[in-house]
Design a protein around this motif. Structure first.
Motif, PDB file in Angstrom:
ATOM      1  N   THR A  33       8.248   6.736  28.809  1.00  0.00           N
ATOM      2  CA  THR A  33       9.481   7.437  29.135  1.00  0.00           C
ATOM      3  C   THR A  33      10.109   6.792  30.366  1.00  0.00           C
ATOM      4  O   THR A  33       9.439   6.559  31.374  1.00  0.00           O
ATOM      5  CB  THR A  33       9.214   8.926  29.404  1.00  0.00           C
ATOM      6  N   ALA A  34      11.399   6.499  30.278  1.00  0.00           N
ATOM      7  CA  ALA A  34      12.118   5.873  31.383  1.00  0.00           C
ATOM      8  C   ALA A  34      13.413   6.631  31.645  1.00  0.00           C
ATOM      9  O   ALA A  34      13.864   7.435  30.817  1.00  0.00           O
ATOM     10  CB  ALA A  34      12.418   4.406  31.073  1.00  0.00           C
ATOM     11  N   PHE A  35      14.005   6.365  32.788  1.00  0.00           N
ATOM     12  CA  PHE A  35      15.261   7.014  33.154  1.00  0.00           C
ATOM     13  C   PHE A  35      16.433   6.193  32.626  1.00  0.00           C
ATOM     14  O   PHE A  35      16.416   4.963  32.671  1.00  0.00           O
ATOM     15  CB  PHE A  35      15.363   7.145  34.677  1.00  0.00           C
ATOM     16  N   MET A  36      17.453   6.889  32.138  1.00  0.00           N
ATOM     17  CA  MET A  36      18.648   6.238  31.585  1.00  0.00           C
ATOM     18  C   MET A  36      19.906   6.730  32.303  1.00  0.00           C
ATOM     19  O   MET A  36      20.005   7.912  32.665  1.00  0.00           O
ATOM     20  CB  MET A  36      18.792   6.548  30.083  1.00  0.00           C
ATOM     21  N   TRP A  37      20.862   5.808  32.447  1.00  0.00           N
ATOM     22  CA  TRP A  37      22.149   6.176  33.058  1.00  0.00           C
ATOM     23  C   TRP A  37      23.188   5.155  32.588  1.00  0.00           C
ATOM     24  O   TRP A  37      23.566   4.249  33.299  1.00  0.00           O
ATOM     25  CB  TRP A  37      22.031   6.176  34.584  1.00  0.00           C
ATOM     26  N   HIS A  38      23.624   5.253  31.323  1.00  0.00           N
ATOM     27  CA  HIS A  38      24.550   4.254  30.810  1.00  0.00           C
ATOM     28  C   HIS A  38      25.295   4.758  29.579  1.00  0.00           C
ATOM     29  O   HIS A  38      24.867   5.697  28.917  1.00  0.00           O
ATOM     30  CB  HIS A  38      23.798   2.967  30.427  1.00  0.00           C
ATOM     31  N   ARG A  39      26.389   4.112  29.290  1.00  0.00           N
ATOM     32  CA  ARG A  39      27.090   4.219  28.002  1.00  0.00           C
ATOM     33  C   ARG A  39      27.200   2.822  27.382  1.00  0.00           C
ATOM     34  O   ARG A  39      27.015   2.651  26.185  1.00  0.00           O
ATOM     35  CB  ARG A  39      28.480   4.830  28.194  1.00  0.00           C
ATOM     36  N   HIS A  51      23.815   3.290  43.661  1.00  0.00           N
ATOM     37  CA  HIS A  51      22.920   2.624  42.709  1.00  0.00           C
ATOM     38  C   HIS A  51      22.073   1.623  43.498  1.00  0.00           C
ATOM     39  O   HIS A  51      22.250   0.413  43.406  1.00  0.00           O
ATOM     40  CB  HIS A  51      23.703   1.896  41.617  1.00  0.00           C
ATOM     41  N   GLY A  52      21.159   2.155  44.284  1.00  0.00           N
ATOM     42  CA  GLY A  52      20.364   1.321  45.167  1.00  0.00           C
ATOM     43  C   GLY A  52      19.070   0.821  44.527  1.00  0.00           C
ATOM     44  O   GLY A  52      18.800   1.069  43.347  1.00  0.00           O
ATOM     45  N   PRO A  53      18.252   0.131  45.307  1.00  0.00           N
ATOM     46  CA  PRO A  53      17.017  -0.470  44.778  1.00  0.00           C
ATOM     47  C   PRO A  53      15.882   0.505  44.556  1.00  0.00           C
ATOM     48  O   PRO A  53      14.871   0.155  43.935  1.00  0.00           O
ATOM     49  CB  PRO A  53      16.653  -1.504  45.838  1.00  0.00           C
ATOM     50  N   GLY A  54      15.998   1.727  45.080  1.00  0.00           N
ATOM     51  CA  GLY A  54      14.949   2.715  44.857  1.00  0.00           C
ATOM     52  C   GLY A  54      13.584   2.225  45.297  1.00  0.00           C
ATOM     53  O   GLY A  54      13.407   1.711  46.406  1.00  0.00           O
ATOM     54  N   ARG A  55      12.614   2.317  44.388  1.00  0.00           N
ATOM     55  CA  ARG A  55      11.227   1.989  44.711  1.00  0.00           C
ATOM     56  C   ARG A  55      10.962   0.485  44.800  1.00  0.00           C
ATOM     57  O   ARG A  55       9.898   0.062  45.259  1.00  0.00           O
ATOM     58  CB  ARG A  55      10.312   2.629  43.659  1.00  0.00           C
ATOM     59  N   THR A  68      13.727   7.022  42.053  1.00  0.00           N
ATOM     60  CA  THR A  68      12.903   8.045  42.694  1.00  0.00           C
ATOM     61  C   THR A  68      13.650   9.376  42.601  1.00  0.00           C
ATOM     62  O   THR A  68      14.831   9.418  42.238  1.00  0.00           O
ATOM     63  CB  THR A  68      12.657   7.720  44.171  1.00  0.00           C
ATOM     64  N   HIS A  69      12.959  10.448  42.938  1.00  0.00           N
ATOM     65  CA  HIS A  69      13.619  11.761  42.932  1.00  0.00           C
ATOM     66  C   HIS A  69      14.822  11.734  43.874  1.00  0.00           C
ATOM     67  O   HIS A  69      15.900  12.264  43.539  1.00  0.00           O
ATOM     68  CB  HIS A  69      12.625  12.842  43.351  1.00  0.00           C
ATOM     69  N   ALA A  70      14.662  11.114  45.032  1.00  0.00           N
ATOM     70  CA  ALA A  70      15.760  11.070  46.005  1.00  0.00           C
ATOM     71  C   ALA A  70      16.927  10.234  45.503  1.00  0.00           C
ATOM     72  O   ALA A  70      18.097  10.615  45.657  1.00  0.00           O
ATOM     73  CB  ALA A  70      15.246  10.510  47.338  1.00  0.00           C
ATOM     74  N   SER A  71      16.641   9.089  44.879  1.00  0.00           N
ATOM     75  CA  SER A  71      17.732   8.212  44.440  1.00  0.00           C
ATOM     76  C   SER A  71      18.504   8.821  43.271  1.00  0.00           C
ATOM     77  O   SER A  71      19.733   8.698  43.193  1.00  0.00           O
ATOM     78  CB  SER A  71      17.204   6.824  44.063  1.00  0.00           C
ATOM     79  N   VAL A  72      17.806   9.506  42.363  1.00  0.00           N
ATOM     80  CA  VAL A  72      18.501  10.148  41.257  1.00  0.00           C
ATOM     81  C   VAL A  72      19.276  11.376  41.742  1.00  0.00           C
ATOM     82  O   VAL A  72      20.385  11.648  41.264  1.00  0.00           O
ATOM     83  CB  VAL A  72      17.507  10.520  40.137  1.00  0.00           C
ATOM     84  N   ASP A  91      10.984  17.933  36.825  1.00  0.00           N
ATOM     85  CA  ASP A  91       9.572  17.519  36.875  1.00  0.00           C
ATOM     86  C   ASP A  91       9.452  16.247  37.709  1.00  0.00           C
ATOM     87  O   ASP A  91       9.719  15.149  37.235  1.00  0.00           O
ATOM     88  CB  ASP A  91       9.047  17.287  35.458  1.00  0.00           C
ATOM     89  N   GLY A  92       9.038  16.393  38.955  1.00  0.00           N
ATOM     90  CA  GLY A  92       8.910  15.248  39.843  1.00  0.00           C
ATOM     91  C   GLY A  92       7.847  14.263  39.408  1.00  0.00           C
ATOM     92  O   GLY A  92       7.869  13.097  39.811  1.00  0.00           O
ATOM     93  N   ARG A  93       6.907  14.697  38.571  1.00  0.00           N
ATOM     94  CA  ARG A  93       5.853  13.795  38.114  1.00  0.00           C
ATOM     95  C   ARG A  93       6.410  12.674  37.238  1.00  0.00           C
ATOM     96  O   ARG A  93       5.787  11.617  37.117  1.00  0.00           O
ATOM     97  CB  ARG A  93       4.798  14.582  37.345  1.00  0.00           C
ATOM     98  N   ARG A  94       7.563  12.900  36.630  1.00  0.00           N
ATOM     99  CA  ARG A  94       8.179  11.853  35.831  1.00  0.00           C
ATOM    100  C   ARG A  94       8.469  10.624  36.700  1.00  0.00           C
ATOM    101  O   ARG A  94       8.275   9.482  36.265  1.00  0.00           O
ATOM    102  CB  ARG A  94       9.479  12.360  35.213  1.00  0.00           C
TER     103      ARG A  94
END
Length: 231
Positions: A129-135, A12-16, A175-179, A207-210
């Motif tokens: 639209t955003a990325f989610m990773w939680h409960r 769970h790094g800093p990404g961009r 990013t695509h790499a971090s996910v 879809d990398g454009r996301r």
């Protein structure tokens, strides 16, 4: 400005965020708490970013550094330096502000639409639209303004003290790499397999454009946040 970034997990790094800080002329230090590094002194930096992580925010027995991190958050909230939490980091800030943090009805994994709240102070589109990773989720802290919500989580973030402290349940930094790394190495949030709000890995990465569309949102968010820093 010099920013401290607290990392709680190797996946769970800093990404961009790092690229953005460098492009804007800011320096930074990443503290890998999961690897035994000691949290920094608040006086040594100009702002603090708390990244995501898979652990319970009160599991001091397994992660003794959590207690020190909570003290650091309390000092940051009492002071005048910008504070940003993402995922787990947002949950820690919300809890320190007295908000309830607990298990949500469903896990949210993948790409989901967020609708900006009418009273939201965030400089973001009315829908994005955003990325989610939680409960786990959190309630809106007292004296905070909401970011907005998704179908699975009505509180996707908050701004406190005129935007000096921000908490984000959703992710703009990935990013695509971090996910890809997260999907390959990170255990998915509990209940993901049965959640109507959890997408399979192939769909998430299709879809990398996301990921590209997150970049301007991150820029707007971080620029707004750091404008809250004292002159």
């Amino acid at each position: 400005m010099h920013l401290h970034l607290l990392q709680h997990s190797p996946h769970h790094g800093p990404g961009r965020i790092v690229d953005w800080l460098t492009s804007m002329g800011h320096s930074h230090t990443v503290f890998h708490l999961h690897d035994g590094e000691t949290p920094p002194s608040l006086a040594d930096g100009d702002a603090l970013i708390l990244l995501d992580g898979p652990m319970d925010i009160l599991d001091d027995a397994r992660y003794p550094w959590l207690k020190r991190e909570r003290k650091l958050i309390a000092k940051a909230l009492d002071g005048n330096k910008p504070l940003l939490g993402i995922g787990m980091g947002a949950k820690m800030i919300a809890a320190e502000l007295g908000a309830t943090v607990g298990r949500g009805t469903y896990a949210e994994v993948g790409w989901h639409e967020v609708t900006l709240a009418p009273e939201s102070p965030f400089d973001l589109p009315e829908q994005f639209t955003a990325f989610m990773w939680h409960r786990d989720v959190f309630a809106l802290p007292d004296d905070a303004l909401p970011l907005g919500g998704s179908l699975g989580s009505p509180v996707q973030g908050f701004a406190w003290d005129a935007g000096r402290a921000l908490g984000l349940l959703c992710h703009f930094e990935v990013t695509h790499a971090s996910v890809s790394e997260l999907l390959a190495n990170g255990e998915q949030p509990e209940g993901s397999e049965a959640s109507p709000h959890a997408q399979p890995a192939a769909s998430i990465l299709a879809d990398g454009r996301r990921f590209d569309r997150l970049a301007p949102l991150l820029d707007r968010l971080l620029s707004q946040w750091l404008r809250s820093a004292p002159a």
